[in-house]
Design a protein around this motif. Sequence first.
Motif, mmCIF file in Angstrom:
data_model
loop_
_atom_site.group_PDB
_atom_site.id
_atom_site.type_symbol
_atom_site.label_atom_id
_atom_site.label_comp_id
_atom_site.label_asym_id
_atom_site.label_seq_id
_atom_site.Cartn_x
_atom_site.Cartn_y
_atom_site.Cartn_z
ATOM 1 N N SER A 196 69.910 -22.449 18.017
ATOM 2 C CA SER A 196 69.360 -23.270 16.933
ATOM 3 C C SER A 196 67.869 -23.448 17.164
ATOM 4 C CB SER A 196 70.045 -24.633 16.905
ATOM 5 O OG SER A 196 71.434 -24.483 16.728
ATOM 6 N N LYS A 251 69.700 -21.254 12.386
ATOM 7 C CA LYS A 251 70.602 -20.852 13.463
ATOM 8 C C LYS A 251 70.620 -19.328 13.531
ATOM 9 C CE LYS A 251 73.749 -24.802 13.142
ATOM 10 N NZ LYS A 251 73.396 -25.508 14.326
ATOM 11 N N ASP A 257 65.260 -26.093 9.757
ATOM 12 C CA ASP A 257 66.287 -25.860 10.780
ATOM 13 C C ASP A 257 67.026 -24.561 10.478
ATOM 14 O OD1 ASP A 257 65.644 -28.230 12.043
ATOM 15 O OD2 ASP A 257 67.231 -29.374 11.067
#
Length: 164
Positions: A99, A108, A106
């Motif tokens: 992450s 991943k 954000d």
Amino acid sequence: MNSCPCGSNLDYSKCCEQIIKGTRKAQTAEEVMRARYSAYANKEFAYLLTSLYPPTRSTYDEPGTIEWAKNTTWTNLKIIDKNNGSINDNEGQVEFIASYTENGVDKKHHELASFKKQNDIWYFVDGALPPVKQIIRTTEKIGRNDPCPCGSGKKFKKCCREKT
């Protein structure tokens, strides 16, 4: 204490830093994976090159990696699965989710990374998307026009399906 970014709960100086700085060899494929994550997190770009399997080093784009990393903050590493890659193996795979935040967003990165050991040194070979795992239903499928299992007397589509 300066916790290691790899999530080991050890001090960085007692964990990945030793591998990144070359004072200790990685014993497993997972240790290389964790050290590479920590190298990204701490912007230790030299290790990213030296941990690459020698025949694949020509594909490493160090200037592109450095430019990209300027806007990236690594926040978590989760090891999902390991296949081989132990002290006595010569090859292994590590599935992980890294992450990070890039330009305030954000994100991943889910990867199945491959590793090889050559002359008693573990190297990262390449990464690929992990195979899609089939979901096996453990309960009976409820059709949208079936009676709702909650017992309301309504069709599923007009009752609990709307809540999910």
